[in-house]
Motif scaffolding. Structure first.
Motif, PDB file in Angstrom:
ATOM      1  N   ASP A 112      21.289 136.430  20.268  1.00 39.07           N
ATOM      2  CA  ASP A 112      21.158 136.908  18.890  1.00 39.07           C
ATOM      3  C   ASP A 112      19.810 136.498  18.302  1.00 39.07           C
ATOM      4  O   ASP A 112      19.175 137.269  17.588  1.00 39.07           O
ATOM      5  N   PRO A 122      21.618 142.120  28.043  1.00 44.50           N
ATOM      6  CA  PRO A 122      22.026 140.934  27.306  1.00 44.50           C
ATOM      7  C   PRO A 122      20.851 140.074  26.861  1.00 44.50           C
ATOM      8  O   PRO A 122      20.034 139.656  27.680  1.00 44.50           O
ATOM      9  N   ALA A 175      33.874 140.689  24.312  1.00 42.83           N
ATOM     10  CA  ALA A 175      32.724 141.584  24.434  1.00 42.83           C
ATOM     11  C   ALA A 175      32.065 141.702  23.074  1.00 42.83           C
ATOM     12  O   ALA A 175      32.746 141.641  22.061  1.00 42.83           O
ATOM     13  N   PRO A 176      30.756 141.824  22.995  1.00 44.37           N
ATOM     14  CA  PRO A 176      29.790 141.946  24.109  1.00 44.37           C
ATOM     15  C   PRO A 176      29.228 140.612  24.605  1.00 44.37           C
ATOM     16  O   PRO A 176      28.161 140.625  25.187  1.00 44.37           O
ATOM     17  N   PHE A 177      29.953 139.511  24.440  1.00 41.21           N
ATOM     18  CA  PHE A 177      29.564 138.220  25.023  1.00 41.21           C
ATOM     19  C   PHE A 177      28.143 137.802  24.611  1.00 41.21           C
ATOM     20  O   PHE A 177      27.299 137.492  25.450  1.00 41.21           O
ATOM     21  N   ALA A 178      27.911 137.860  23.305  1.00 41.08           N
ATOM     22  CA  ALA A 178      26.548 137.577  22.819  1.00 41.08           C
ATOM     23  C   ALA A 178      26.303 136.079  22.724  1.00 41.08           C
ATOM     24  O   ALA A 178      27.076 135.335  22.120  1.00 41.08           O
ATOM     25  N   LEU A 179      25.202 135.631  23.309  1.00 41.36           N
ATOM     26  CA  LEU A 179      24.722 134.265  23.163  1.00 41.36           C
ATOM     27  C   LEU A 179      24.041 134.100  21.812  1.00 41.36           C
ATOM     28  O   LEU A 179      23.422 135.039  21.310  1.00 41.36           O
ATOM     29  N   THR A 180      24.118 132.913  21.241  1.00 41.80           N
ATOM     30  CA  THR A 180      23.312 132.618  20.053  1.00 41.80           C
ATOM     31  C   THR A 180      21.835 132.714  20.400  1.00 41.80           C
ATOM     32  O   THR A 180      21.061 133.349  19.709  1.00 41.80           O
ATOM     33  N   ILE A 188      32.184 144.943  32.279  1.00 40.29           N
ATOM     34  CA  ILE A 188      32.090 146.349  31.867  1.00 40.29           C
ATOM     35  C   ILE A 188      31.826 147.286  33.033  1.00 40.29           C
ATOM     36  O   ILE A 188      31.681 148.490  32.843  1.00 40.29           O
ATOM     37  N   GLN A 204      25.143 133.017  14.475  1.00 42.14           N
ATOM     38  CA  GLN A 204      26.016 134.119  14.876  1.00 42.14           C
ATOM     39  C   GLN A 204      26.942 134.553  13.744  1.00 42.14           C
ATOM     40  O   GLN A 204      27.152 135.743  13.515  1.00 42.14           O
ATOM     41  N   MET A 225      25.784 144.702  26.068  1.00 44.59           N
ATOM     42  CA  MET A 225      26.117 144.072  27.349  1.00 44.59           C
ATOM     43  C   MET A 225      25.212 144.547  28.477  1.00 44.59           C
ATOM     44  O   MET A 225      25.019 143.849  29.456  1.00 44.59           O
ATOM     45  N   VAL A 255      33.102 131.277  20.162  1.00 44.61           N
ATOM     46  CA  VAL A 255      34.002 132.431  20.062  1.00 44.61           C
ATOM     47  C   VAL A 255      33.364 133.734  20.535  1.00 44.61           C
ATOM     48  O   VAL A 255      34.018 134.558  21.177  1.00 44.61           O
ATOM     49  N   GLU A 256      32.063 133.919  20.268  1.00 45.55           N
ATOM     50  CA  GLU A 256      31.429 135.187  20.668  1.00 45.55           C
ATOM     51  C   GLU A 256      31.360 135.344  22.184  1.00 45.55           C
ATOM     52  O   GLU A 256      31.231 136.444  22.698  1.00 45.55           O
ATOM     53  N   ALA A 310      22.502 135.402  30.789  1.00 46.82           N
ATOM     54  CA  ALA A 310      23.284 136.359  30.001  1.00 46.82           C
ATOM     55  C   ALA A 310      24.512 135.632  29.476  1.00 46.82           C
ATOM     56  O   ALA A 310      24.726 134.450  29.756  1.00 46.82           O
TER      57      ALA A 310
END
Lengths: 681, 681
Positions: A149, A146, B324-329, B628, A177, A143, B319-320, B359
């Motif tokens: 993936d 950021p 957390a950690p809020f990850a983008l594809t 966070i 993902q 985080m 869903v991600e 982000a």
């Protein structure tokens, strides 16, 4: 100061000195030795197996001591326990250089290994796959910094594999993902390159180390049959092969009738495109089932096909190919995706490669034959003939290659023949006629025995004797000529003229009875005068095409003939020569190349270098358009006869002697006389 | 030897000497002057119009004689007759250099011209289109040298336009031959480049010179509304604008409920993706109809959206982004096609560009705001706030830009407000409360009059007075505070405490009556204590996000605030400051940027350079994750109050004076007291 140990790799002979403790895989990479690895040296993929040698190597000037690459470590012991490691084999990423050593890289550990041949006639294939697997460990999202993936995956490929840039197939956006998380940030990616220096694209993703393989389809998309080989893209091995009928047959048996269908029916080409794509989907599913693999693992497909099938596969109206100047939409090779072609059995990110076309009548199938047979590398002038509904003809040597196609029609495939049928169990595929008794004996598909064998009836009870296929009719006509049942003009003699009751009158002409199964409810199989005419037309077209290339090259004779095509594989060279299908060469110089187009498709499937090679090659081929060459008609007419003793085929006469019969029948005689006169003139 | 004539182009000032007879277009190209041409100098597209000047030009040191670019020729006369040519205008490809000359290139003849602004607040856009048109004359097919139509088209582009290499969108394979023949080998192609140095792809083809334009969609894909501008990609002009509801609302009002829907319902993300894509197709069709253009001419689409909408547009399970950690594809910009997104109104070859995300919580919409507002170019520290269901917040100047998003919830959009409604005719959008009488007057959407105007009732008879929208509730709460109806903790006083019967008891709390329409069958519109709490939560979140960026930057004060977003455009700066939505700045330094995200989308649609700019910019932005940062909660709690005279907002006091009232109500008092203590501590 003592020198670092010397490491010599075989079979490449590459050598260098490396500090004690250097992993063998690292040494191989630094020397550019072709040693595979999917996991990047983590000791889990076992692709980098090597065989260190011990003892004296006078050729290399070294003596290798035991333990020159250290003792087997825990990683190797564990791998051996679980998967098994052949005696003497080591994992290249675990074994380390300790002293001078000679290390053999076995074929299965080489990326560019040669593939075992499928048929004896197949040229070996050197693997150079467009798609390769890479195991990577991806950083988890943070985080505080950021990034997507995909960006962390790209960074991992850059850091762990020196691949500076990648793209992701849009079709994989929904799965990235989930795969990363399922694999706990350790995944295997399949990277596809359209060229060795192109930015690779991620076309598949799996959690962890992917070990269930990945596959490709080499598809020979013919007018009548669609044949495919499901190939393991790691080893190059063919895992399953199958063919199905091209469902476009319901729109027209031959190519020109399909072109007509598209011209006469608005949207007809869309129907035909849908039909052929559905058939490809079915074929792919059948092959995956046969090989017991998941169809989602089919990551590449290569197509070879004639220009009309090429256009119909791509969704293009083939109307331009049905009329001069026979313009292709595109002659270059195509890189597409399964999504582009709306193929649904394959994953949408699956890559499609369509070989280039040579000309409007000489398609990607001819290019595949050129790739497989390499006429441009022949020292002596070689004619390559791919016999099908159309014949693709190549003539070449190291100086120059020429190509044309010739409209033989479907007679060579058993169509338009009175007792003709497709090659299937029960079809007569070979025939011999005794020159003395004029009695025939034959073999049918599905049984190895000749019909005069006592067990023949029992062995063929299941299939029956149903008709005569392409190779059968060619042998029948040639044998009739050899047995004196046919004169050089192609006329069948009467019972009186030939001395056999098998020659029956059908009114103005005669027919030859091969088999009468009517007593058992089977068919009566004969060769009619009409069948002879159909074969004469087909073989004249083929011969005329070959002659045209010889004219263009400025030669009267050639040295070698290669008969290609699934059908070419079954033609007996002797009978082809007797029939005058091909220009005259010594029989021992006529070879069969098997399914050269299909083999060319396999080569392109397994090798990026081969794709570049054929793309360059087609640009250098001299195209000859039979439709506009006045000489084609002339050659065609002249080739109508079935050569006899006074014809100028000196080589042939060393092998067979043709009877100098002549039947003065009511039909066709006048015509043939005319042809013969022109021929002599 | 006399010198060649001197040619000077304005406004660029580029100059050079050219032989007599050189076409002006040729001279312009050689000097790199920005002069448009689609037909490549054939005198048919008229894009290269120039205005030669005559007389003395002391600045340039030349005197231009009449006829310095020759007389108007037949091509120009014909063009003038058919289409009209403004006085003094010449076609650059027909006019030729005869003597020293000064030639003005009018804006409409420049490729990189600036686009007229859509709204006064919009920054100008410099055209640098990713897609451009080229007229070419293609060689006809020749049987003696067979090449594909595409190969001859590519050769024509190379020869006539110096474009060495092109690819064809696979979707256009079926149409290429028909277009070439319909145009008699003269066609217009649209070439799209993903980067200025990328190999261009043919994305559209038309027979002859294409003159009916080509278009792009700039789409702001919001959680609630999908808004789009249909833009002429030749001129940059907006031809039609429209918005429709995001149909995903049926799966959840706000983003997190949609993420939950995807988590709770297998395949839920697929349903939501399908819904939003269908809506985009509908919107595109509506816009094409409104602008009376063929939707097949929409060749490009740019999307800006928050991360959840970004993923749902792309078919990715969001869903991600809900945890957390809020990850983008993927955070990078995407180049896709309409086929990749299964959009069917657009042609399958249409290009899609999705702006990069900053982000996991700060999406492509925030990037678009950054592109439109350019906080990184501000001399003084500027806060840019895009107010919506989530607030995107940027803080920056030339030194550095920071970004975060803050979960304001939907209260600012009228949701979760007792009398709340979306901004639509009949909704109260502005309100004033007399500090003496405590009587309100208001305006509703669809009518310019205030409610105390004698004509108000008649003018609003059609729409009625239906509720209160986002900007209305903000003004209502701020006005209640200014009128002393609300104490700094946010408590509504009783009728006794406030001296107005409009403050009514609802049990333990009070509400303020704005309008009672029950007599006419309309609604009773009040502001309840719950409404005040909802607005307090929303504005605290917004304020806390801004404070967090100020902390990260190490500053206590800022100089400018820009309120962006369709909603931001309607917020009164005074009321925003009174409410404490934004950190305190002089009122005159609070400006509205209109729909900055939508404008950013338009900029990216019209300019390849802008795409590169935002891709670089997002990588340089410092991302702050509110979820966070412990300080976020602290700022959030501290921001709950509605500031009063003793609060540390010195600037504000120069503008308004807030009453120092205090209501000791039963509800919330204890809590607020606690907050107030913490705040003072």
């Amino acid at each position: 100061m003592s020198q670092d140990p010397l490491v010599i790799f075989t079979p490449s002979g590459k050598r260098g000195r490396f500090p004690v403790g250097t992993p063998v895989l690292t040494a191989a990479r630094q020397l550019g030795v072709d040693l595979d690895s999917v996991c990047g040296g983590r000791g889990i993929c076992s692709k980098c197996q090597v065989q260190p040698s011990y003892g004296d190597f006078p050729k290399h000037g070294v003596t290798v001591a035991d333990g020159a690459v250290g003792e087997r470590n825990a990683v190797e012991d564990r791998y051996d326990r679980i998967r098994g490691l052949k005696p003497g084999r080591r994992l290249g990423c675990q074994a380390t250089v300790q002293s001078d050593v000679v290390i053999d890289v076995p074929p299965e550990s080489q990326v560019h290994r040669q593939v075992v041949r499928k048929a004896a006639s197949d040229k070996p294939i050197t693997m150079d796959p467009a798609t390769r697997l890479y195991y990577v460990e991806v950083a988890e999202p943070d985080m505080h910094d950021p990034t997507g993936d995909l960006q962390r995956l790209a960074a991992a490929l850059a850091g762990q594999w020196d691949i500076p840039q990648v793209t992701l197939s849009p079709a994989l956006l929904p799965t990235l993902q989930k795969v990363l998380r399922k694999g706990a940030w350790k995944i295997t990616v399949a990277l596809h390159r359209t060229a060795s220096d192109a930015v690779p694209q991620i076309v598949a993703l799996w959690p962890g180390l992917h070990e269930s393989g990945f596959f490709g389809l080499a598809i020979d998309l013919g007018s009548t049959t669609i044949a495919a080989h499901l190939t393991d893209l790691d080893t190059g091995a063919v895992r399953a092969s199958a063919g199905i009928m091209n469902p476009q047959i319901r729109f027209g048996e031959d190519l020109m009738s399909r072109v007509s269908y598209a011209m006469m029916n608005p949207g007809g080409e869309v129907e035909m495109t849908r039909a052929v794509r559905e058939a490809i989907d079915t074929l792919a599913a059948n092959l995956a089932e046969e090989a017991q693999i998941d169809a989602s693992l089919i990551l590449e497909t290569v197509f070879v096909c004639n220009p009309v099938m090429h256009h119909l596969l791509l969704g293009i109206d083939p109307v331009e190919l049905g009329q001069a100047p026979f313009a292709l939409t595109t002659s270059d090779a195509l890189n597409l995706t399964a999504r582009d072609l709306s193929l649904t059995t394959l994953p949408p990110a699956a890559q499609i490669y369509v070989l280039p076309c040579i000309a409007g009548h000489v398609g990607a199938d001819a290019a595949a034959v050129a790739l497989a047979e390499q006429p441009g590398k022949a020292e002596e002038l070689t004619l390559v003939v791919d016999v099908g509904t159309n014949a693709e003809i190549l003539l070449g040597d190291t100086q120059r290659v020429l190509a044309c196609s010739s409209p033989t029609g479907p007679a060579f495939e058993g169509a338009q023949i009175s007792s003709g049928q497709r090659a299937a169990p029960g079809a007569i595929e070979a025939i011999r006629i005794d020159p003395a008794t004029k009695e025939p004996r034959f073999r049918v598909i599905g049984c190895d025995l000749w019909s005069d064998d006592p067990d023949f009836a029992a062995k063929t009870a299941q299939t029956g004797i149903t008709g005569i296929c392409g190779s059968g009719i060619i042998e029948a006509v040639a044998e009739m000529r050899l047995a004196g049942l046919l004169d050089p003009k192609g006329l069948i003699g009467s019972a009186e003229q030939t001395g056999t009751d098998r020659c029956l009158s059908t009114g103005r002409t005669h027919e030859y009875l091969i088999h009468d199964g009517t007593a058992e409810g089977g068919p009566r199989i004969t060769v009619t005068q009409g069948d002879i005419r159909a074969i004469q037309l087909a073989k004249s077209a083929l011969y005329a095409g070959a002659r045209l290339l010889m004219d263009a090259r400025g030669v009267d004779t050639i040295n070698h003939v290669t008969l290609a095509g699934a059908f070419g594989a079954h033609i007996s060279p002797l009978h082809a020569v007797v029939l005058g299908m091909i220009p005259d060469v010594p029989l021992e110089n006529v070879t069969s190349a098997g399914n050269a187009a299909g083999h060319g498709a396999r080569i392109a499937l397994c090798s990026l270098a081969a794709r570049r090679e054929i793309e360059t090659m087609v640009k250098q081929i001299t195209k000859v358009e039979t439709a506009i060459e006045p000489k084609f008609q002339e050659h065609f007419v002249n080739a109508n006869a079935i050569p006899h003793a006074t014809d100028p085929f000196p080589n042939l006469l060393t092998h067979v002697t043709l009877p100098d019969v002549s039947f003065n029948a009511a039909t066709g005689g006048g015509d043939d006389g005319g042809r013969r006169r022109r021929r002599k003139g």
